[in-house]
Design a protein around this motif. Structure first.
Motif, PDB file in Angstrom:
ATOM      1  N   PRO A 182       0.840  -1.207   0.000  1.00 37.79           N
ATOM      2  CA  PRO A 182       0.000   0.000   0.000  1.00 37.79           C
ATOM      3  C   PRO A 182       0.867   1.246   0.000  1.00 37.79           C
ATOM      4  O   PRO A 182       1.908   1.277   0.673  1.00 37.79           O
ATOM      5  N   TRP A 183       0.473   2.246  -0.777  1.00 36.04           N
ATOM      6  CA  TRP A 183       1.200   3.514  -0.737  1.00 36.04           C
ATOM      7  C   TRP A 183       0.679   4.328   0.434  1.00 36.04           C
ATOM      8  O   TRP A 183      -0.495   4.708   0.479  1.00 36.04           O
ATOM      9  N   VAL A 184       1.538   4.611   1.379  1.00 38.58           N
ATOM     10  CA  VAL A 184       1.225   5.488   2.498  1.00 38.58           C
ATOM     11  C   VAL A 184       2.029   6.765   2.287  1.00 38.58           C
ATOM     12  O   VAL A 184       3.257   6.695   2.137  1.00 38.58           O
ATOM     13  N   PRO A 185       1.395   7.935   2.225  1.00 38.76           N
ATOM     14  CA  PRO A 185       2.165   9.163   2.001  1.00 38.76           C
ATOM     15  C   PRO A 185       3.291   9.305   3.024  1.00 38.76           C
ATOM     16  O   PRO A 185       3.027   9.396   4.226  1.00 38.76           O
ATOM     17  N   PRO A 186       4.542   9.313   2.583  1.00 37.49           N
ATOM     18  CA  PRO A 186       5.651   9.444   3.534  1.00 37.49           C
ATOM     19  C   PRO A 186       5.774  10.839   4.129  1.00 37.49           C
ATOM     20  O   PRO A 186       6.452  11.032   5.137  1.00 37.49           O
ATOM     21  N   SER A 187       5.120  11.805   3.493  1.00 42.16           N
ATOM     22  CA  SER A 187       5.017  13.159   4.029  1.00 42.16           C
ATOM     23  C   SER A 187       3.740  13.768   3.462  1.00 42.16           C
ATOM     24  O   SER A 187       3.188  13.279   2.478  1.00 42.16           O
ATOM     25  N   PRO A 188       3.239  14.848   4.064  1.00 43.38           N
ATOM     26  CA  PRO A 188       1.936  15.379   3.658  1.00 43.38           C
ATOM     27  C   PRO A 188       1.845  15.786   2.194  1.00 43.38           C
ATOM     28  O   PRO A 188       0.760  15.776   1.623  1.00 43.38           O
ATOM     29  N   ASN A 189       2.978  16.147   1.595  1.00 48.11           N
ATOM     30  CA  ASN A 189       2.955  16.595   0.206  1.00 48.11           C
ATOM     31  C   ASN A 189       3.527  15.557  -0.760  1.00 48.11           C
ATOM     32  O   ASN A 189       4.001  15.905  -1.845  1.00 48.11           O
ATOM     33  N   MET A 190       3.453  14.281  -0.343  1.00 50.64           N
ATOM     34  CA  MET A 190       3.832  13.162  -1.200  1.00 50.64           C
ATOM     35  C   MET A 190       2.649  12.194  -1.230  1.00 50.64           C
ATOM     36  O   MET A 190       2.739  11.052  -0.789  1.00 50.64           O
ATOM     37  N   PRO A 191       1.487  12.648  -1.745  1.00 53.80           N
ATOM     38  CA  PRO A 191       0.261  11.868  -1.581  1.00 53.80           C
ATOM     39  C   PRO A 191       0.202  10.576  -2.374  1.00 53.80           C
ATOM     40  O   PRO A 191      -0.483   9.639  -1.972  1.00 53.80           O
ATOM     41  N   THR A 192       0.903  10.501  -3.503  1.00 49.05           N
ATOM     42  CA  THR A 192       0.826   9.312  -4.346  1.00 49.05           C
ATOM     43  C   THR A 192       2.215   8.929  -4.841  1.00 49.05           C
ATOM     44  O   THR A 192       3.165   9.729  -4.782  1.00 49.05           O
ATOM     45  N   ALA A 193       2.308   7.716  -5.381  1.00 53.26           N
ATOM     46  CA  ALA A 193       3.566   7.296  -5.993  1.00 53.26           C
ATOM     47  C   ALA A 193       3.873   8.120  -7.239  1.00 53.26           C
ATOM     48  O   ALA A 193       5.040   8.257  -7.631  1.00 53.26           O
ATOM     49  N   ASP A 194       2.846   8.690  -7.874  1.00 57.22           N
ATOM     50  CA  ASP A 194       3.070   9.595  -9.004  1.00 57.22           C
ATOM     51  C   ASP A 194       3.834  10.836  -8.562  1.00 57.22           C
ATOM     52  O   ASP A 194       4.646  11.381  -9.326  1.00 57.22           O
ATOM     53  N   THR A 195       3.564  11.307  -7.351  1.00 57.20           N
ATOM     54  CA  THR A 195       4.300  12.455  -6.829  1.00 57.20           C
ATOM     55  C   THR A 195       5.783  12.139  -6.752  1.00 57.20           C
ATOM     56  O   THR A 195       6.634  12.941  -7.160  1.00 57.20           O
ATOM     57  N   ALA A 196       6.106  10.963  -6.216  1.00 62.89           N
ATOM     58  CA  ALA A 196       7.511  10.562  -6.099  1.00 62.89           C
ATOM     59  C   ALA A 196       8.182  10.489  -7.454  1.00 62.89           C
ATOM     60  O   ALA A 196       9.384  10.783  -7.587  1.00 62.89           O
ATOM     61  N   LEU A 197       7.447  10.106  -8.479  1.00 65.58           N
ATOM     62  CA  LEU A 197       8.006   9.957  -9.817  1.00 65.58           C
ATOM     63  C   LEU A 197       8.595  11.267 -10.331  1.00 65.58           C
ATOM     64  O   LEU A 197       9.635  11.273 -10.991  1.00 65.58           O
ATOM     65  N   VAL A 198       7.957  12.400 -10.039  1.00 65.84           N
ATOM     66  CA  VAL A 198       8.418  13.690 -10.554  1.00 65.84           C
ATOM     67  C   VAL A 198       9.227  14.487  -9.528  1.00 65.84           C
ATOM     68  O   VAL A 198       9.915  15.446  -9.883  1.00 65.84           O
ATOM     69  N   TYR A 199       9.154  14.099  -8.268  1.00 70.06           N
ATOM     70  CA  TYR A 199       9.650  14.915  -7.163  1.00 70.06           C
ATOM     71  C   TYR A 199      11.121  15.289  -7.280  1.00 70.06           C
ATOM     72  O   TYR A 199      11.504  16.420  -6.965  1.00 70.06           O
ATOM     73  N   SER A 200      11.970  14.366  -7.709  1.00 68.96           N
ATOM     74  CA  SER A 200      13.409  14.668  -7.736  1.00 68.96           C
ATOM     75  C   SER A 200      13.752  15.748  -8.752  1.00 68.96           C
ATOM     76  O   SER A 200      14.867  16.281  -8.735  1.00 68.96           O
ATOM     77  N   GLY A 201      12.813  16.104  -9.624  1.00 66.64           N
ATOM     78  CA  GLY A 201      13.018  17.217 -10.538  1.00 66.64           C
ATOM     79  C   GLY A 201      12.260  18.457 -10.148  1.00 66.64           C
ATOM     80  O   GLY A 201      12.811  19.554 -10.066  1.00 66.64           O
ATOM     81  N   THR A 202      10.971  18.305  -9.854  1.00 69.35           N
ATOM     82  CA  THR A 202      10.145  19.496  -9.629  1.00 69.35           C
ATOM     83  C   THR A 202      10.290  20.083  -8.235  1.00 69.35           C
ATOM     84  O   THR A 202       9.879  21.227  -8.016  1.00 69.35           O
ATOM     85  N   CYS A 203      10.870  19.347  -7.300  1.00 69.32           N
ATOM     86  CA  CYS A 203      11.143  19.952  -5.990  1.00 69.32           C
ATOM     87  C   CYS A 203      12.099  21.133  -6.118  1.00 69.32           C
ATOM     88  O   CYS A 203      12.156  21.988  -5.232  1.00 69.32           O
ATOM     89  N   LEU A 204      12.817  21.219  -7.236  1.00 70.16           N
ATOM     90  CA  LEU A 204      13.710  22.361  -7.452  1.00 70.16           C
ATOM     91  C   LEU A 204      12.951  23.682  -7.435  1.00 70.16           C
ATOM     92  O   LEU A 204      13.545  24.733  -7.155  1.00 70.16           O
ATOM     93  N   PHE A 205      11.641  23.626  -7.689  1.00 71.52           N
ATOM     94  CA  PHE A 205      10.870  24.865  -7.684  1.00 71.52           C
ATOM     95  C   PHE A 205      10.662  25.417  -6.274  1.00 71.52           C
ATOM     96  O   PHE A 205      10.216  26.558  -6.125  1.00 71.52           O
ATOM     97  N   GLU A 206      11.015  24.643  -5.245  1.00 71.95           N
ATOM     98  CA  GLU A 206      11.078  25.227  -3.898  1.00 71.95           C
ATOM     99  C   GLU A 206      12.108  26.344  -3.840  1.00 71.95           C
ATOM    100  O   GLU A 206      12.025  27.228  -2.985  1.00 71.95           O
ATOM    101  N   GLY A 207      13.083  26.296  -4.727  1.00 74.83           N
ATOM    102  CA  GLY A 207      14.136  27.309  -4.755  1.00 74.83           C
ATOM    103  C   GLY A 207      13.824  28.502  -5.625  1.00 74.83           C
ATOM    104  O   GLY A 207      14.710  29.318  -5.898  1.00 74.83           O
ATOM    105  N   THR A 208      12.554  28.629  -6.051  1.00 74.30           N
ATOM    106  CA  THR A 208      12.140  29.757  -6.891  1.00 74.30           C
ATOM    107  C   THR A 208      10.958  30.476  -6.257  1.00 74.30           C
ATOM    108  O   THR A 208      10.452  30.072  -5.206  1.00 74.30           O
ATOM    109  N   ASN A 209      10.477  31.517  -6.945  1.00 81.26           N
ATOM    110  CA  ASN A 209       9.285  32.232  -6.479  1.00 81.26           C
ATOM    111  C   ASN A 209       8.003  31.645  -7.039  1.00 81.26           C
ATOM    112  O   ASN A 209       6.924  32.210  -6.854  1.00 81.26           O
ATOM    113  N   LEU A 210       8.068  30.498  -7.716  1.00 83.80           N
ATOM    114  CA  LEU A 210       6.884  29.807  -8.207  1.00 83.80           C
ATOM    115  C   LEU A 210       6.363  28.840  -7.145  1.00 83.80           C
ATOM    116  O   LEU A 210       7.136  28.317  -6.329  1.00 83.80           O
TER     117      LEU A 210
END
Length: 415
Positions: free
Chosen positions: A249-277
């Motif tokens: 079962p997929w259990v969100p490992p953190s509140p903003n990782m709700p699905t396994a699809d999130t993990a699929l893109v996370y290592s790239g799009t988390c870079l936007f934490e470093g921007t004003n977007l």
């Protein structure tokens, strides 16, 4: 990149410290040899023999579950064969009630009565003192990772290993799958000058390893005082498998990782934490929705024009309920991965940064240059600011990545 090779520890330490149960069968059996089993399942099937006579503490969070979605702390607490005396909670907490950058503090778990100790932002001697005060003999780690260097649980693992060595405690890692496969390491490698809790040591942005493999790497390459980590390996997991192939079962490992699809893109799009977007926090698709006020269809058009493999971008509008642009309607893109085998999340993240900067005049980095902590150096930010294209940015880290891949290969358990 500086990676000082240290000799692998003998059996009983590092990779050689797999338990007798783990060593009894191959890590990745041939087809037909049964479903994938986590480290905890194998530990329990052996009657917890590895923990016999020990006072045990577990570093875990809501992801520490069995295939039927029971939490391992509840299972172990109810089993007289285990002397479970403490729980240690990471960022977001043991039961997962805290948002990013928070934890649950010290409390007694209502369900079990066990004392729960807070590890978040603790390291070195202060964390060793927590282990000592808890009265445990053995620290067990069981948390589902997301596969990215800046996901903090792998550095909780690192800090707990170092603290266990200082406190003279045994350390056992119960392995779980990398949800985005373990096929390859991708992205820039951290420069130690930029070490923080989102990256302590020089590993790739998408490391392509399991937590047990990372524990071996940490112990063999980076820890000042090796802890002789013991691991309980999985069986039935193959490096090419995504999370949905595991049967877990997929259990969100953190509140903003709700699905396994999130993990699929996370290592790239988390870079936007470093921007004003906005990186999509406060929406139902964090890290898959990106945007800001003033962005229109031109960003999606520019991103699609890159022809990045396995991914399409949809013009999107959304109103975050918290975090950046709370309550405001913003424009941006939604990521749609249509071929996850060819999809490269880190290259995609760079492509999105390059096109966001070129298509929206309001683009800016966070004032504290957080992007440098996420990427592990100033290189990505300065190249993009200088007008470099995606190939130039990605090409800039290939030498460091090749060196990391060579070291990583020595610590891979599953083939």
């Amino acid at each position: 990149m500086s990676l000082s090779r240290r000799s692998l520890l003998a059996a009983g330490g590092a990779l050689g410290a797999a338990t007798a149960t783990a060593a009894a069968s191959p890590a990745s059996p041939a087809p037909g040899h049964g479903r994938m089993r986590t480290g905890f399942e194998r530990l329990a099937a052996d009657g917890y023999a590895l923990l016999a006579g020990e006072r045990v503490g577990v570093v875990t969070n809501p992801t520490g579950v069995t295939p039927d979605a029971r939490h391992i702390v509840d299972v172990m607490h109810a089993d007289e064969r285990v002397d479970l005396v403490a729980v240690f909670g990471p960022e977001h907490g043991f039961r997962g009630t805290a948002q990013a950058g928070g934890s649950e503090g010290r409390y007694d778990d209502p369900a079990t009565g066990l004392p729960v100790y807070d590890t978040y932002l603790k390291s070195g001697q202060p964390l060793a003192d927590v282990f000592t005060a808890s009265g445990v003999d053995t620290v067990v780690f069981d948390i589902q990772d997301a596969g990215a260097r800046f996901y903090t649980y792998i550095w909780t693992l690192y800090d707990c290993m170092a603290a266990a060595a200082l406190a003279g405690k045994r350390f056992v890692v119960l392995d779980r799958p990398n949800p985005v496969t373990g096929r390859a390491a991708l992205g820039p490698v951290l420069d130690r000058a930029f070490a923080t809790f989102v990256g302590r040591e020089p590993i790739a942005q998408a490391h392509g390893m399991t937590v047990a493999e990372l524990a071996g790497l940490f112990d063999g390459e980076f820890l000042a005082k090796p802890v002789a980590v013991e691991t309980v390996r999985m069986t039935g997991w193959r490096r090419s498998e995504f999370f949905d192939a595991t049967g877990l079962p997929w259990v969100p490992p953190s509140p903003n990782m709700p699905t396994a699809d999130t993990a699929l893109v996370y290592s790239g799009t988390c870079l936007f934490e470093g921007t004003n977007l906005s990186e999509g926090r406060g929406t139902t698709r964090p890290f898959e929705l990106l945007g800001a006020e003033g962005i229109d269809r031109r960003w999606a058009e520019a991103a699609n024009a890159l022809g990045l493999p396995g991914i399409r971008f949809r013009e999107a509008y959304f109103a975050p309920t918290f975090s950046k642009f709370q309550g405001k309607t913003v424009g941006g893109v939604q990521l749609h991965v249509h071929d996850r085998e060819s999809f490269d999340p880190v290259r995609t993240g760079i492509g999105l940064l390059v096109t966001a900067r070129s298509s929206w005049s309001g683009f800016a980095w966070r004032a504290d240059n957080w992007i440098d902590k996420l990427t592990g150096s100033t290189r990505v930010r300065t190249l993009i600011d200088a007008g470099a294209d995606v190939d130039e940015v990605v090409g800039a880290w290939q030498t460091d990545l090749a060196a990391f891949r060579a070291v990583r290969e020595e610590y891979l358990i599953y083939r």
